[in-house]
Design a protein around this motif. Structure first.
Motif, mmCIF file in Angstrom:
data_model
loop_
_atom_site.group_PDB
_atom_site.id
_atom_site.type_symbol
_atom_site.label_atom_id
_atom_site.label_comp_id
_atom_site.label_asym_id
_atom_site.label_seq_id
_atom_site.Cartn_x
_atom_site.Cartn_y
_atom_site.Cartn_z
ATOM 1 N N ILE A 19 0.836 -1.206 0.000
ATOM 2 C CA ILE A 19 0.000 0.000 0.000
ATOM 3 C C ILE A 19 0.869 1.253 0.000
ATOM 4 O O ILE A 19 0.545 2.248 -0.652
ATOM 5 N N GLU A 20 1.994 1.203 0.712
ATOM 6 C CA GLU A 20 2.885 2.363 0.723
ATOM 7 C C GLU A 20 3.464 2.617 -0.665
ATOM 8 O O GLU A 20 3.581 3.768 -1.093
ATOM 9 N N LEU A 21 3.834 1.558 -1.382
ATOM 10 C CA LEU A 21 4.346 1.733 -2.742
ATOM 11 C C LEU A 21 3.304 2.411 -3.623
ATOM 12 O O LEU A 21 3.598 3.379 -4.327
ATOM 13 N N VAL A 22 2.080 1.904 -3.575
ATOM 14 C CA VAL A 22 1.001 2.468 -4.383
ATOM 15 C C VAL A 22 0.745 3.924 -3.990
ATOM 16 O O VAL A 22 0.608 4.801 -4.845
ATOM 17 N N THR A 23 0.712 4.185 -2.691
ATOM 18 C CA THR A 23 0.440 5.535 -2.195
ATOM 19 C C THR A 23 1.542 6.510 -2.591
ATOM 20 O O THR A 23 1.271 7.647 -3.002
ATOM 21 N N ARG A 24 2.793 6.090 -2.494
ATOM 22 C CA ARG A 24 3.916 6.970 -2.856
ATOM 23 C C ARG A 24 3.889 7.334 -4.338
ATOM 24 O O ARG A 24 4.109 8.484 -4.718
ATOM 25 N N VAL A 25 3.636 6.341 -5.179
ATOM 26 C CA VAL A 25 3.591 6.605 -6.621
ATOM 27 C C VAL A 25 2.415 7.526 -6.948
ATOM 28 O O VAL A 25 2.557 8.475 -7.718
ATOM 29 N N HIS A 26 1.273 7.266 -6.342
ATOM 30 C CA HIS A 26 0.101 8.113 -6.572
ATOM 31 C C HIS A 26 0.376 9.552 -6.124
ATOM 32 O O HIS A 26 0.071 10.509 -6.845
ATOM 33 N N ALA A 27 0.964 9.710 -4.946
ATOM 34 C CA ALA A 27 1.259 11.055 -4.430
ATOM 35 C C ALA A 27 2.253 11.785 -5.327
ATOM 36 O O ALA A 27 2.106 12.992 -5.574
ATOM 37 N N ALA A 28 3.259 11.087 -5.814
ATOM 38 C CA ALA A 28 4.244 11.718 -6.706
ATOM 39 C C ALA A 28 3.573 12.160 -8.002
ATOM 40 O O ALA A 28 3.843 13.255 -8.512
ATOM 41 N N ALA A 29 2.687 11.336 -8.538
ATOM 42 C CA ALA A 29 1.971 11.692 -9.763
ATOM 43 C C ALA A 29 1.085 12.916 -9.529
ATOM 44 O O ALA A 29 1.084 13.858 -10.325
ATOM 45 N N MET A 30 0.360 12.921 -8.422
ATOM 46 C CA MET A 30 -0.516 14.051 -8.122
ATOM 47 C C MET A 30 0.296 15.320 -7.843
ATOM 48 O O MET A 30 -0.123 16.418 -8.194
ATOM 49 N N GLY A 31 1.458 15.164 -7.244
ATOM 50 C CA GLY A 31 2.320 16.303 -6.962
ATOM 51 C C GLY A 31 2.906 16.940 -8.208
ATOM 52 O O GLY A 31 3.414 18.063 -8.161
ATOM 53 N N SER A 32 2.838 16.239 -9.330
ATOM 54 C CA SER A 32 3.369 16.777 -10.584
ATOM 55 C C SER A 32 2.523 17.927 -11.122
ATOM 56 O O SER A 32 2.999 18.704 -11.954
ATOM 57 N N GLY A 33 1.276 18.021 -10.688
ATOM 58 C CA GLY A 33 0.385 19.049 -11.194
ATOM 59 C C GLY A 33 -0.188 18.749 -12.573
ATOM 60 O O GLY A 33 -0.876 19.587 -13.156
#
Length: 118
Positions: A19-33
């Motif tokens: 879940i942490e892997l999925v969450t980190r990738v999702h957060a990085a994608a969302m942080g891209s704007g």
């Protein structure tokens, strides 16, 4: 609409929760704007049988599919942000990579486009 596929060795779960892997990738994608809330879909597939350069060292590879239209600079920034986010929780994994791929709008279909075509 972006689809993000995380592939890795199952033994990674000894170092980090899935879940942490999925969450980190999702957060990085969302942080891209580059994406709106609710657009990014992230999935994790783990493998028991694999080889990395002839050995069974841990690996993690992300394939990020998005509709064509972003610049190479935007895609590079996205891939670097994802790698950095993963390095924070997997600093010892030597085989860690991200590939951003365009989906051609001319041939892409989904539920909405299919229903609107009727």
């Amino acid at each position: 609409m972006p689809h993000c596929l995380i592939e890795g060795s199952r033994s990674l779960l000894q170092a980090v929760d899935g879940i942490e892997l999925v969450t980190r990738v999702h957060a990085a994608a969302m942080g891209s704007g580059l994406f709106k809330e609710g657009e990014v879909k992230v999935r994790l597939s783990l493998y028991d049988h694999f080889t990395v350069g002839g050995s069974e060292e841990d690996f993690l590879h992300v394939i990020f599919y998005l509709l064509a239209g972003r610049t190479d600079e935007q895609k590079k920034a996205l891939s670097m942000a994802i790698v950095r986010a993963l390095l924070e929780c997997l600093p010892d994994v030597q085989s860690l990579s991200v590939d951003v791929r365009d989906i051609r709008r001319e041939v892409f279909s989904n539920r909405r486009s299919c229903l609107e075509a009727d």
